[in-house]
Motif scaffolding. Structure first.
Motif, PDB file in Angstrom:
ATOM      1  N   LEU A  47       0.833  -1.206   0.000  1.00 63.97           N
ATOM      2  CA  LEU A  47       0.000   0.000   0.000  1.00 63.97           C
ATOM      3  C   LEU A  47       0.865   1.253   0.000  1.00 63.97           C
ATOM      4  N   SER A  48       1.971   1.239   0.781  1.00 56.00           N
ATOM      5  CA  SER A  48       2.849   2.416   0.774  1.00 56.00           C
ATOM      6  C   SER A  48       3.406   2.640  -0.621  1.00 56.00           C
ATOM      7  N   VAL A  49       3.790   1.548  -1.294  1.00 53.44           N
ATOM      8  CA  VAL A  49       4.341   1.708  -2.642  1.00 53.44           C
ATOM      9  C   VAL A  49       3.276   2.270  -3.585  1.00 53.44           C
ATOM     10  N   ILE A  50       2.029   1.773  -3.473  1.00 48.45           N
ATOM     11  CA  ILE A  50       0.966   2.303  -4.332  1.00 48.45           C
ATOM     12  C   ILE A  50       0.819   3.806  -4.113  1.00 48.45           C
ATOM     13  N   PHE A  51       0.776   4.221  -2.839  1.00 48.07           N
ATOM     14  CA  PHE A  51       0.639   5.645  -2.519  1.00 48.07           C
ATOM     15  C   PHE A  51       1.767   6.463  -3.147  1.00 48.07           C
ATOM     16  N   VAL A  52       3.010   6.036  -2.901  1.00 50.09           N
ATOM     17  CA  VAL A  52       4.154   6.800  -3.415  1.00 50.09           C
ATOM     18  C   VAL A  52       4.150   6.819  -4.940  1.00 50.09           C
ATOM     19  N   LEU A  53       3.834   5.672  -5.534  1.00 51.44           N
ATOM     20  CA  LEU A  53       3.847   5.563  -6.993  1.00 51.44           C
ATOM     21  C   LEU A  53       2.823   6.504  -7.631  1.00 51.44           C
ATOM     22  N   ILE A  54       1.602   6.539  -7.093  1.00 49.34           N
ATOM     23  CA  ILE A  54       0.571   7.406  -7.659  1.00 49.34           C
ATOM     24  C   ILE A  54       0.979   8.864  -7.512  1.00 49.34           C
ATOM     25  N   CYS A  55       1.388   9.253  -6.296  1.00 46.84           N
ATOM     26  CA  CYS A  55       1.731  10.662  -6.066  1.00 46.84           C
ATOM     27  C   CYS A  55       2.918  11.088  -6.914  1.00 46.84           C
ATOM     28  N   SER A  56       3.970  10.258  -6.965  1.00 47.07           N
ATOM     29  CA  SER A  56       5.152  10.693  -7.706  1.00 47.07           C
ATOM     30  C   SER A  56       4.845  10.728  -9.198  1.00 47.07           C
ATOM     31  N   ASN A  57       4.064   9.754  -9.685  1.00 49.05           N
ATOM     32  CA  ASN A  57       3.688   9.789 -11.097  1.00 49.05           C
ATOM     33  C   ASN A  57       2.917  11.062 -11.432  1.00 49.05           C
ATOM     34  N   MET A  74      17.439  13.291 -11.041  1.00 46.28           N
ATOM     35  CA  MET A  74      17.590  13.967  -9.754  1.00 46.28           C
ATOM     36  C   MET A  74      16.243  14.461  -9.236  1.00 46.28           C
ATOM     37  N   MET A  75      15.483  15.107 -10.146  1.00 50.38           N
ATOM     38  CA  MET A  75      14.182  15.632  -9.733  1.00 50.38           C
ATOM     39  C   MET A  75      13.231  14.497  -9.360  1.00 50.38           C
ATOM     40  N   PHE A  76      13.285  13.394 -10.143  1.00 52.96           N
ATOM     41  CA  PHE A  76      12.441  12.236  -9.820  1.00 52.96           C
ATOM     42  C   PHE A  76      12.729  11.768  -8.406  1.00 52.96           C
ATOM     43  N   THR A  77      14.030  11.567  -8.114  1.00 49.27           N
ATOM     44  CA  THR A  77      14.392  11.016  -6.798  1.00 49.27           C
ATOM     45  C   THR A  77      13.957  11.942  -5.685  1.00 49.27           C
ATOM     46  N   LEU A  78      14.120  13.249  -5.900  1.00 55.60           N
ATOM     47  CA  LEU A  78      13.733  14.186  -4.837  1.00 55.60           C
ATOM     48  C   LEU A  78      12.225  14.153  -4.596  1.00 55.60           C
ATOM     49  N   THR A  79      11.446  14.110  -5.697  1.00 53.55           N
ATOM     50  CA  THR A  79       9.991  14.007  -5.561  1.00 53.55           C
ATOM     51  C   THR A  79       9.625  12.762  -4.767  1.00 53.55           C
ATOM     52  N   PHE A  83       7.677  12.162  -0.967  1.00 54.30           N
ATOM     53  CA  PHE A  83       6.471  11.367  -0.683  1.00 54.30           C
ATOM     54  C   PHE A  83       6.751  10.200   0.242  1.00 54.30           C
ATOM     55  N   VAL A  84       7.952   9.620   0.123  1.00 59.94           N
ATOM     56  CA  VAL A  84       8.291   8.520   1.027  1.00 59.94           C
ATOM     57  C   VAL A  84       8.372   9.026   2.465  1.00 59.94           C
ATOM     58  N   THR A  85       8.895  10.240   2.638  1.00 58.55           N
ATOM     59  CA  THR A  85       8.937  10.824   3.979  1.00 58.55           C
ATOM     60  C   THR A  85       7.524  10.937   4.545  1.00 58.55           C
ATOM     61  N   ILE A  86       6.580  11.373   3.697  1.00 62.08           N
ATOM     62  CA  ILE A  86       5.193  11.475   4.153  1.00 62.08           C
ATOM     63  C   ILE A  86       4.674  10.107   4.589  1.00 62.08           C
ATOM     64  N   ALA A  87       4.891   9.100   3.719  1.00 60.56           N
ATOM     65  CA  ALA A  87       4.404   7.746   4.046  1.00 60.56           C
ATOM     66  C   ALA A  87       5.027   7.242   5.336  1.00 60.56           C
ATOM     67  N   ASP A  88       6.324   7.502   5.493  1.00 58.69           N
ATOM     68  CA  ASP A  88       7.047   7.026   6.671  1.00 58.69           C
ATOM     69  C   ASP A  88       6.512   7.674   7.946  1.00 58.69           C
ATOM     70  N   LEU A  89       6.302   8.992   7.898  1.00 65.67           N
ATOM     71  CA  LEU A  89       5.788   9.688   9.079  1.00 65.67           C
ATOM     72  C   LEU A  89       4.378   9.216   9.405  1.00 65.67           C
ATOM     73  N   PHE A  90       3.575   8.985   8.360  1.00 69.07           N
ATOM     74  CA  PHE A  90       2.209   8.494   8.560  1.00 69.07           C
ATOM     75  C   PHE A  90       2.224   7.149   9.282  1.00 69.07           C
ATOM     76  N   GLY A 135       0.302   4.422 -12.326  1.00 68.21           N
ATOM     77  CA  GLY A 135       0.854   4.202 -10.988  1.00 68.21           C
ATOM     78  C   GLY A 135       0.033   3.194 -10.215  1.00 68.21           C
ATOM     79  N   LEU A 136      -1.294   3.349 -10.293  1.00 65.52           N
ATOM     80  CA  LEU A 136      -2.188   2.432  -9.578  1.00 65.52           C
ATOM     81  C   LEU A 136      -2.010   1.006 -10.101  1.00 65.52           C
ATOM     82  N   ALA A 137      -1.961   0.860 -11.435  1.00 69.50           N
ATOM     83  CA  ALA A 137      -1.874  -0.475 -12.029  1.00 69.50           C
ATOM     84  C   ALA A 137      -0.581  -1.177 -11.630  1.00 69.50           C
ATOM     85  N   TYR A 138       0.554  -0.499 -11.804  1.00 67.22           N
ATOM     86  CA  TYR A 138       1.824  -1.140 -11.480  1.00 67.22           C
ATOM     87  C   TYR A 138       1.955  -1.359  -9.981  1.00 67.22           C
ATOM     88  N   GLY A 139       1.382  -0.421  -9.185  1.00 66.08           N
ATOM     89  CA  GLY A 139       1.400  -0.607  -7.734  1.00 66.08           C
ATOM     90  C   GLY A 139       0.625  -1.842  -7.325  1.00 66.08           C
TER      91      GLY A 139
END
Lengths: 203, 196
Positions: A47-57, A74-79, A83-90, A135-139
């Motif tokens: 579920l965390s991967v789905i969340f990050v994948l959709i948001c970053s996409n 570089m920009m991809f990784t920063l984005t 989002f991973v920080t958000i998921a982690d804090l959640f 993002g949803l499909a691959y997640g």
């Protein structure tokens, strides 16, 4: 992929079966192998991967015309890191137990190849709507494989599923090896073998 | 003297016993992807060792000088990934200038070191294990790189011979590599418990 017209339907079949991130593209192996000792952990991870994948996409797709080619990755990784920080804090706030169990594997989503792969292959070329679907499909494709692998390993190593539901009969001797790294590698290897066998027969 | 002994033990432990590839599944993508030929695997291992040592030390410093105990702690992942990407860029420029053949052989895999989980994983573990000593952080980072190099070279050696073996068709390629990896972790479990 590039020549075909992208629709909701074929994005889903690609993400879940014909281009499944784990079974076909062999991406994101390290979380696949590491968190599949239990179904609960696998589901949280998925579920965390789905969340990050959709948001970053979505974000990558919105800024795709502003990106300079050499700074793209570089920009991809920063984005993704944001989002991973958000998921982690959640997870730390609402599921502290699960967060402690998954440990560094949640931040390691940042370097999960699936997410960068989708940002590069789909979101940087297509509009926001199709990128979100992608993002949803691959997640989901990733989560499904994770859960299958985790259920096999959990049932064989403890006889239970979701930590509480007893599946195996009483006299079952737990298969300790399945909970160890060797179980992960060999089970996934055999799964890939089965998938290869299935596709060959169809063709 | 006691301190020196401790450092040596930590080094052996991260290379053999708590090898990140075998026990923590870090760095599986290149471990399975680039391990087709021994020379490529060795070059990849060296590049990763260099980047891990650099990134591990730098992120430890950043963590302890700026982030720990302040509100900036939430930016940890962003900072770490920036440091790693910078270090990889450095290696890329160096290789392109001095070893152009190696640079071409790596191709796409070089920028992909950025997304190698060994490196970010190690930086995060340094934080998780609460390493409080800079020398220890350097030794651990270097050891993790050496451990990765060792693992990927063993794997490449096996796969070079595996290419000649008669494998069932559906298991060729990735599946047999995964099964081999499983057997390797089983072998390395023999080291478990050697050092506390």
């Amino acid at each position: 992929m590039a020549d075909k017209q992208l629709t909701v339907g074929n994005t889903f079949t690609a993400g879940i079966w014909s281009e499944n991130p784990v079974l076909r593209l062999l991406l994101g192996m390290c979380p696949t192998l590491a968190v599949t000792t239990g179904t609960k952990a696998a589901l949280t991870m998925g579920l965390s991967v789905i969340f990050v994948l959709i948001c970053s996409n979505l974000v990558v797709s919105l800024m795709r015309n502003l990106l300079k080619p050499h700074l793209r990755i570089m920009m991809f990784t920063l984005t993704i890191a944001a989002f991973v920080t958000i998921a982690d804090l959640f997870l730390k706030a609402y599921l502290p137990e699960m967060s402690a169990k998954l440990g560094p594997y949640i931040p390691l989503i940042i370097v999960n190849c699936i997410i960068i792969c989708r940002a590069e292959a789909c979101a940087s070329k297509n509009g926001p709507w199709i990128s979100v679907i992608d993002g949803l499909a691959y997640g989901i494709g990733f989560t499904v494989v994770l859960c299958i692998l985790a259920s096999i390993r959990e049932v064989l190593s403890t006889g239970r599923i979701f930590e509480t539901v007893q599946v195996m009969p009483g006299g079952f001797v737990p298969w300790a090896g399945m909970a160890m790294p060797v179980g992960a590698f060999v089970t996934l290897g055999l799964m890939l073998g089965l998938v290869n066998l299935a596709t060959k027969k169809k063709a | 003297m006691e301190y020196l002994e401790h450092i040596v033990l930590v080094f052996i432990s991260i290379v053999l016993i708590n090898n990140l590839v075998f026990t923590k599944f870090l760095g599986c993508c290149p471990y399975l992807g680039v391990s087709g030929r021994l020379d490529m695997a060795f070059g990849m291992g060296l590049a990763v060792t260099f980047v891990t040592t650099l990134a591990g030390t730098l992120t430890w410093l950043i963590d302890h000088l700026f982030l720990l105990g302040t509100a900036l702690e939430v930016t940890r992942y962003v900072c770490f990934i920036l440091v790693i990407a910078g270090a990889v860029q450095l290696v890329e420029m160096y290789l392109r200038k001095f070893f152009p053949t190696l640079y071409e052989a790596f191709g796409i895999f070089l920028p992909l070191i950025t997304t190698n989980c060994v490196i970010l994983g190690l930086c995060l573990f340094l934080n998780l294990w609460q390493v409080n000593d800079i020398l220890m952080a350097v030794v651990l980072s270097f050891g993790a790189g050496i451990g990765f190099t060792m693992a990927i070279c063993i794997m490449a050696g096996i796969r070079e011979n595996l290419a000649l073996a008669d494998i069932p068709e559906c298991l060729q390629g990735a599946p047999i590599t995964l099964i081999t990896a499983g057997l390797l972790t089983l072998a390395f479990m023999g080291f478990a418990g050697m050092i506390k």
